[in-house]
Design an enzyme around this catalytic site. Sequence first.
Site, mmCIF file in Angstrom:
data_model
loop_
_atom_site.group_PDB
_atom_site.id
_atom_site.type_symbol
_atom_site.label_atom_id
_atom_site.label_comp_id
_atom_site.label_asym_id
_atom_site.label_seq_id
_atom_site.Cartn_x
_atom_site.Cartn_y
_atom_site.Cartn_z
ATOM 1 N N GLN A 33 -5.023 -5.377 6.649
ATOM 2 C CA GLN A 33 -5.931 -6.161 5.814
ATOM 3 C C GLN A 33 -6.117 -7.585 6.355
ATOM 4 O OE1 GLN A 33 -8.573 -5.486 3.450
ATOM 5 N NE2 GLN A 33 -7.033 -3.914 3.266
ATOM 6 N N CYS A 49 -4.467 2.502 -3.841
ATOM 7 C CA CYS A 49 -3.247 2.944 -3.145
ATOM 8 C C CYS A 49 -2.103 1.972 -3.375
ATOM 9 C CB CYS A 49 -3.482 3.108 -1.636
ATOM 10 S SG CYS A 49 -4.638 4.397 -1.257
ATOM 11 N N ASP A 99 2.368 -4.997 8.176
ATOM 12 C CA ASP A 99 1.147 -4.213 8.036
ATOM 13 C C ASP A 99 -0.031 -5.188 8.092
ATOM 14 O OD1 ASP A 99 -1.110 -2.980 7.024
ATOM 15 O OD2 ASP A 99 -0.071 -1.974 5.376
ATOM 16 N N HIS A 120 0.871 -1.167 0.000
ATOM 17 C CA HIS A 120 0.000 0.000 0.000
ATOM 18 C C HIS A 120 0.924 1.237 0.000
ATOM 19 C CE1 HIS A 120 -2.904 2.789 1.958
ATOM 20 N NE2 HIS A 120 -3.851 1.925 1.608
ATOM 21 N N LYS A 139 -11.093 -1.135 9.906
ATOM 22 C CA LYS A 139 -11.198 -2.277 8.989
ATOM 23 C C LYS A 139 -11.729 -3.507 9.712
ATOM 24 C CE LYS A 139 -8.411 -0.408 5.526
ATOM 25 N NZ LYS A 139 -7.178 -0.411 4.754
HETATM 26 C C1 LIG Z 1 -6.185 0.391 4.700
HETATM 27 C C2 LIG Z 1 -4.779 -0.030 4.639
HETATM 28 C C3 LIG Z 1 -3.747 0.813 5.088
HETATM 29 C C4 LIG Z 1 -4.006 2.209 5.603
HETATM 30 O O1 LIG Z 1 -4.806 2.223 6.717
HETATM 31 P P1 LIG Z 1 -5.273 3.631 7.342
HETATM 32 O O2 LIG Z 1 -6.349 3.255 8.297
HETATM 33 O O3 LIG Z 1 -5.773 4.438 6.186
HETATM 34 O O4 LIG Z 1 -4.084 4.245 7.971
HETATM 35 C C5 LIG Z 1 -2.466 0.340 5.039
HETATM 36 N N1 LIG Z 1 -2.185 -0.890 4.566
HETATM 37 C C6 LIG Z 1 -3.143 -1.726 4.121
HETATM 38 C C7 LIG Z 1 -2.773 -3.094 3.636
HETATM 39 C C8 LIG Z 1 -4.464 -1.320 4.135
HETATM 40 O O5 LIG Z 1 -5.408 -2.148 3.694
#
Ligand SMILES: *Cc1c(COP(=O)(O)O)cnc(C)c1O
Length: 404
Positions: A201, A362, A198, A121, A224
């Site tokens: 997701q 993104c 990260d 991302h 999320k």
């Molecule tokens: C949504 C997402 C982000 C960003 O999350 P924010 O809540 O906008 O800071 C980063 N990495 C992944 C894989 C995402 O799905």
Amino acid sequence: MFKVENIRKDFPILSRQVNGKPLVYFDNAATSQTPQQVIDVIVDYYSNYNANIHRGVHALSQEATDLYEQARYKIQAHFNAKHAHEIIYTSGTTHGINLVANGFSTILKKGDEIIVSALEHHSNIVPWQMLCERTGASLKVIPMNQNGELEIKAFETLINQNTKLVFVNHISNALGTINPIEHIIKKAHEVGAAVLVDGAQSSPHIKPDVQALDVDFYVVSAHKMCGPTGVGVLYGKEDWLNKLPPYQGGGEMIAEVTFEKTTYAALPHKFEAGTPNICGGIAFGAAIDYMNAVGFDAIAAYEHELLKYATNKLLEIEGLKIYGTSKHKTSVISFNLEGIHPYDVGTILDKLGVAVRTGHHCAQPIMDYFKIPGTVRASFAFYNTKSEIDILVEGVKKAKMMLS
Ligand SMILES: *Cc1c(COP(=O)(O)O)cnc(C)c1O
């Protein structure tokens, strides 16, 4: 297994209409919807406990502080962190990543290397580029293949004694690929590199165990996983968090302040300057309770069923191509109709009440790899149904007829 009809009753938004049609919400990878149980907690907070935390002697402040800190324990238990002070409240994944990147700017030097994956991302690319500019470290990228999987053999040739940091998402938001982070973490630790995963997701679909993974940093966003926007957490191993400098200066993060010198508060407060999203943190705890009550095994199994069903139905449409075909993926389908711009498909679907995302998600480097401007992305959650997928499939057929 839960009954999806009962689950849906928890989400008031799912009974609204869009453009005169029942809402079909398939943009869960961008943000999830919020159950009544979490909405109630937010209303209750502002109706009964709203106060600034940690410094008040009065009852409201203490009640709010207790609830906020209890939520931290819930989050700690959920991710199986060893200590509650290893859970740092943030405004979300992006904030967590920037906090770590900023911290490493005092650790990295010229000649050091950072490895990121081709599946990242933007929030996981830009902070590292900025970090490299500041420190003289260089950025290397784990390439991906046509299925949207990382080339692990290539990773093994990239990693060496200069590698100080590896960044990879647990699950790609653009393609849904589940990355082999266990292996990546093991290899990184063999050369003494730290790993930030990260989890934005992955956390809505699986329950990660940060101790079993032996991951150094893990970041998530509440919005999320059925929680509110503007709050998330950074998990970091205690040793690492003690090593990193504070990210922001302000109230809450200090032990003692004079004009000559300030000493920093202990973890987690060192990283929590200013008044936090108190209600958000409490509601995040409630969202985790909600998802655990539904059950992550049941969620994963049901979403996998939705993924299989939708994949088969969509592939029956001639000229439809799915990007991201790994065997290890979650309920995200990125696709295009031959010769048709994804934005046009998304617009027609919206007219039918179907919310999908179109564009580069993104993750422009992934789109460049496939040489496409973007995709239509449908991402399913445990409150979605097969009959909603039928509406999507009919909508895509209609779009194809109208646009070709
Ligand atoms: C949504 C997402 C982000 C960003 O999350 P924010 O809540 O906008 O800071 C980063 N990495 C992944 C894989 C995402 O799905």
